[in-house]
Motif scaffolding. Structure first.
Motif, short mmCIF file in Angstrom:
data_model
loop_
_atom_site.label_atom_id
_atom_site.label_comp_id
_atom_site.label_asym_id
_atom_site.label_seq_id
_atom_site.Cartn_x
_atom_site.Cartn_y
_atom_site.Cartn_z
N LEU A 137 -25.57 39.09 -60.02
CA LEU A 137 -24.32 38.49 -59.58
C LEU A 137 -23.69 39.26 -58.42
CD1 LEU A 137 -22.72 37.86 -63.10
CD2 LEU A 137 -23.87 36.18 -61.64
N PRO A 138 -23.31 38.57 -57.36
CA PRO A 138 -22.55 39.23 -56.30
C PRO A 138 -21.15 39.61 -56.82
CG PRO A 138 -23.43 37.11 -55.56
CD PRO A 138 -23.65 37.20 -57.03
N ALA A 139 -20.50 40.52 -56.12
CA ALA A 139 -19.21 41.05 -56.56
C ALA A 139 -18.17 39.95 -56.79
CB ALA A 139 -18.68 42.06 -55.55
N ARG A 140 -18.12 38.96 -55.91
CA ARG A 140 -17.10 37.92 -56.05
C ARG A 140 -17.34 37.07 -57.29
NH1 ARG A 140 -12.16 38.66 -54.59
NH2 ARG A 140 -11.34 37.14 -53.17
N GLU A 141 -18.59 36.79 -57.63
CA GLU A 141 -18.88 36.04 -58.85
C GLU A 141 -18.50 36.85 -60.09
OE1 GLU A 141 -22.87 34.44 -58.88
OE2 GLU A 141 -22.58 33.53 -56.91
N ILE A 142 -18.68 38.14 -60.02
CA ILE A 142 -18.26 39.01 -61.13
C ILE A 142 -16.75 38.94 -61.28
CG2 ILE A 142 -18.07 41.42 -61.90
CD1 ILE A 142 -20.83 41.88 -60.59
N ASP A 143 -16.02 39.01 -60.15
CA ASP A 143 -14.55 38.93 -60.20
C ASP A 143 -14.11 37.62 -60.86
OD1 ASP A 143 -14.39 41.33 -58.83
OD2 ASP A 143 -14.04 40.39 -56.88
N VAL A 144 -14.74 36.52 -60.45
CA VAL A 144 -14.37 35.21 -60.99
C VAL A 144 -14.71 35.13 -62.48
CG1 VAL A 144 -14.92 32.74 -60.89
CG2 VAL A 144 -14.49 34.02 -58.78
#
Length: 197
Positions: A137-144
């Motif tokens: 997972l890229p960082a933004r998907e982790i944040d979401v």
């Protein structure tokens, strides 16, 4: 220093460690947000940190110790074998990663090794980490996903992360696909089990 939220475990661990001639427990706290202040005051060489502390988890506390009390070497204690946690802990500066149910002698030996400048990782946890794939997972998907795990809906996530609702839905869909999950809840479960959230 010991950071453990379960009083019985904290006091039992302190009692066992105090039986050793060369180990002194200089502080004991029950919350993660108390770790740095206690370490600044007591200046321990080693901090045993429960991974699931309230207010601030043990890995985040280890990272703060690395930055604010560099002479203190953290050892993470966990009851769960989530491989992603080991990687996060090592990246945060932990010098050790052990299972809570390890025999007392193992924990005592680990404290001595870490105090001497070494590192100690439970072999079962190390093997599990080696067998686990890297986080896809890229960082933004982790944040979401992290916000979705709190129960936030797409609109709330979009507002928090300054994204459009459509972008949030795209990130959620992408995360579900990357993790080969059935839905958002399954993606959160998979990412959490792997220690990626």
């Amino acid at each position: 220093m010991i950071a453990e939220d379960v009083r019985l475990l904290r006091e039992s661990l302190a009692a066992v460690l105090e039986l050793e001639d060369d180990i002194t427990v200089v502080a004991a706290v029950e919350r993660g947000d108390e770790v740095v202040a206690a370490a600044l005051e007591a200046r321990p060489e080693v901090a045993l940190l429960d991974i699931d502390l309230p207010a601030l988890d043990g890995i985040s506390a280890a990272e703060l110790l690395r930055d604010q009390v560099p002479g203190c070497r953290p050892v993470i204690l966990t009851g769960l074998t989530r491989p992603g946690h080991l990687r996060r802990a090592l990246a945060a500066g932990a010098a050790g990663f052990l299972l809570k149910h390890a025999v007392p002698g193992t924990i005592v030996d680990a404290i001595r090794e870490v105090a001497a400048g070494g590192r100690v990782i439970d072999p079962q946890l190390a093997l599990a980490a080696l067998e686990t794939p890297d986080n896809p997972l890229p960082a933004r998907e982790i944040d979401v996903l992290r916000l979705a795990a709190t129960g936030a809906g797409p609109e709330e996530i979009a507002e928090t992360l300054f994204l459009s609702v459509g972008t949030v839905r795209n990130y959620l869909s992408s995360a579900i696909t990357r993790l080969d999950a059935r839905n958002r809840v399954d993606a959160i479960r998979i990412a959490t089990d792997q220690g990626w959230l």
